[in-house]
Design a protein around this motif. Sequence first.
Motif, PDB file in Angstrom:
ATOM      1  N   VAL A  71       0.838  -1.202   0.000  1.00 35.52           N
ATOM      2  CA  VAL A  71       0.000   0.000   0.000  1.00 35.52           C
ATOM      3  C   VAL A  71       0.873   1.252   0.000  1.00 35.52           C
ATOM      4  O   VAL A  71       0.629   2.211  -0.747  1.00 35.52           O
ATOM      5  CB  VAL A  71      -0.955  -0.008   1.210  1.00 35.52           C
ATOM      6  N   LYS A  72       1.905   1.254   0.828  1.00 30.59           N
ATOM      7  CA  LYS A  72       2.819   2.401   0.908  1.00 30.59           C
ATOM      8  C   LYS A  72       3.519   2.626  -0.430  1.00 30.59           C
ATOM      9  O   LYS A  72       3.615   3.761  -0.918  1.00 30.59           O
ATOM     10  CB  LYS A  72       3.838   2.166   2.023  1.00 30.59           C
ATOM     11  N   LEU A  73       3.999   1.543  -1.044  1.00 30.50           N
ATOM     12  CA  LEU A  73       4.657   1.646  -2.347  1.00 30.50           C
ATOM     13  C   LEU A  73       3.692   2.194  -3.396  1.00 30.50           C
ATOM     14  O   LEU A  73       4.061   3.060  -4.205  1.00 30.50           O
ATOM     15  CB  LEU A  73       5.176   0.270  -2.775  1.00 30.50           C
ATOM     16  N   THR A  74       2.459   1.698  -3.400  1.00 24.53           N
ATOM     17  CA  THR A  74       1.463   2.159  -4.375  1.00 24.53           C
ATOM     18  C   THR A  74       1.197   3.647  -4.216  1.00 24.53           C
ATOM     19  O   THR A  74       1.131   4.388  -5.203  1.00 24.53           O
ATOM     20  CB  THR A  74       0.159   1.360  -4.205  1.00 24.53           C
ATOM     21  N   ALA A  75       1.026   4.095  -2.980  1.00 25.74           N
ATOM     22  CA  ALA A  75       0.771   5.513  -2.744  1.00 25.74           C
ATOM     23  C   ALA A  75       1.947   6.370  -3.203  1.00 25.74           C
ATOM     24  O   ALA A  75       1.748   7.433  -3.826  1.00 25.74           O
ATOM     25  CB  ALA A  75       0.483   5.749  -1.260  1.00 25.74           C
ATOM     26  N   TRP A 127      -7.694   7.289  -7.036  1.00 24.86           N
ATOM     27  CA  TRP A 127      -6.626   8.153  -6.545  1.00 24.86           C
ATOM     28  C   TRP A 127      -6.905   9.618  -6.898  1.00 24.86           C
ATOM     29  O   TRP A 127      -6.649  10.515  -6.101  1.00 24.86           O
ATOM     30  CB  TRP A 127      -5.283   7.727  -7.120  1.00 24.86           C
ATOM     31  N   THR A 128      -7.432   9.857  -8.082  1.00 25.12           N
ATOM     32  CA  THR A 128      -7.676  11.232  -8.525  1.00 25.12           C
ATOM     33  C   THR A 128      -9.038  11.761  -8.082  1.00 25.12           C
ATOM     34  O   THR A 128      -9.399  12.897  -8.413  1.00 25.12           O
ATOM     35  CB  THR A 128      -7.569  11.338 -10.057  1.00 25.12           C
ATOM     36  N   LEU A 187      -7.620   6.795  -0.155  1.00 28.23           N
ATOM     37  CA  LEU A 187      -7.513   5.501  -0.814  1.00 28.23           C
ATOM     38  C   LEU A 187      -6.602   4.528  -0.061  1.00 28.23           C
ATOM     39  O   LEU A 187      -6.968   3.349   0.086  1.00 28.23           O
ATOM     40  CB  LEU A 187      -7.056   5.673  -2.260  1.00 28.23           C
ATOM     41  N   PRO A 188      -5.413   4.925   0.416  1.00 32.76           N
ATOM     42  CA  PRO A 188      -4.630   3.971   1.208  1.00 32.76           C
ATOM     43  C   PRO A 188      -5.406   3.426   2.406  1.00 32.76           C
ATOM     44  O   PRO A 188      -5.288   2.234   2.733  1.00 32.76           O
ATOM     45  CB  PRO A 188      -3.409   4.794   1.637  1.00 32.76           C
ATOM     46  N   ALA A 189      -6.200   4.286   3.057  1.00 35.10           N
ATOM     47  CA  ALA A 189      -7.021   3.805   4.176  1.00 35.10           C
ATOM     48  C   ALA A 189      -8.039   2.782   3.696  1.00 35.10           C
ATOM     49  O   ALA A 189      -8.314   1.793   4.393  1.00 35.10           O
ATOM     50  CB  ALA A 189      -7.716   4.985   4.852  1.00 35.10           C
ATOM     51  N   GLU A 190      -8.611   2.987   2.502  1.00 37.21           N
ATOM     52  CA  GLU A 190      -9.545   2.011   1.931  1.00 37.21           C
ATOM     53  C   GLU A 190      -8.851   0.677   1.658  1.00 37.21           C
ATOM     54  O   GLU A 190      -9.433  -0.394   1.861  1.00 37.21           O
ATOM     55  CB  GLU A 190     -10.145   2.541   0.634  1.00 37.21           C
TER      56      GLU A 190
END
Length: 497
Positions: free
Chosen positions: A74-78, A477-478, A92-95
């Motif tokens: 998740v961290k990498l994706t964000a 994300w957007t 979104l990371p929280a989701e």
Amino acid sequence: MDRVDDLETAADAYAAAPLLNCLLREAAQPTEEPGVHRLRAGGRLIRVHGTRRPARPELHADGAWHRLGHAELVKLTAEELRRLTGLSNSELPAEMIDSREAVAALLGARARATPPDDLYRLSEQSLITGHPYHPAPKARGGGPVAGWLSYAPEAYARFPLELLGVREDSVVGEGDTGALDALGTAPPGYRLLPAHPWQLDLVAGRPEIRAALADGRLVRLGRTGRSVWPTAAVRTLYVPGDDLFVKFSLDVRITNDIRRLWRHDLLKLRRTDEAVVRAFAALPGRAGWLSDRGYRTADFAFEELAVLVRDGLADHVLPGATPLLSAALVEGFDGSPLDRLTDPAAWWAAYLRQVVPPALHAFARHGVVLEAHLQNTLVAVDADGLPVQALFRDAEGVKLLPEVTRAAGWERLVYCLVVNHLAELAALLAERHPEQDLWAAVRRELIRYDTEHGLPEIAGLLASPTLPGKTNLLLRWTGADGADARYLPLPNPLAGH
């Protein structure tokens, strides 16, 4: 490893697969080394195992591969999306984390529950992974597990409906909602309004509902004597004794949207559904449409308390056939006819013959764009597990020409039917039967339809080097509208045959 460790490991794997699918499709490109992808914005290398459901992600750093847990993924994706878009997003990371925690809760609940005997119900309640190309397919709004687990299809839930009475001068609705009146008894001067208990928990404290309870426009009438069960859509429930589906508002984000029955959708429901009913009445073959007959609600809480009435199965499914959710065929469940296949060619040809022509014909002859993705399609099979009929549902997702342009309607149909639906099932079959040329059969079915009925878009589809892939990760994300659709080009497996 003890049971808790096993559950946590499984939850990580279930949650990582769809997130990886999104990340690799929308923000990375493959390298020449199998399983290795380069993230486009940051340039880092990520390695996965498997293709259809990628697993065990690793990040290359300091000359070595390092395993990524779900939180690290998740961290990498964000980080990558911030570089790619220039935008930040804390929601979104929280989701994504919520989705993973929901999976863990569902796995624990399933371990304690008894699976249903009914094969159709089992198929509807089998989706632990869920949407294979969504970053948080099992998010449940971030609320406490105790608030929603009792209503989760994936936990084999059954529960009674809450019953409300709405004073007759406050009732609004359209279409045929008479079936709701059989669910209980309303006092004189009131109409019955069933409610999803989770939704009622979420909205009961709102001022307009408290005021209506206080002044008598709304009364609580207890619960139904019989239980209903949730389908894969979570907020759509099946009422077995009445052979009826009921769909509710649910003020929770599930995949891309807050799952309300929005006023604008309800107001156009009858016109849309009637267009689909007319189209299916004229279709050749045995395909069925589960009609959204009408809705009922209260004028002081139009969206919050709305309930939609949908056809049941008995009047549509062929005698002796068993309906199954197409999404469940992809994910797998005990009793799936795919588990019995030794040679999938005949089964796949039969499946295509039932599913593809109705969706094409509705578009070509009636201007109806079905949302024919995996979760809106049921396929009825005979005693040998062979597909004999397709049934489609959900007028809310239907588009009509010329309200959308023909080009936009065709793109949406190709995404829903080919990319979201057939490609997923073909990938599963290819994984189990790698010797089969599954896309040649899809091409034959498309050509057959074009030859018999004529659809000029098919030639372009077969020749195009790409297909439209929806960008669910970037959409979320957007902060795009939940009903929005933006596509990126994917390689077209039909073009190579």
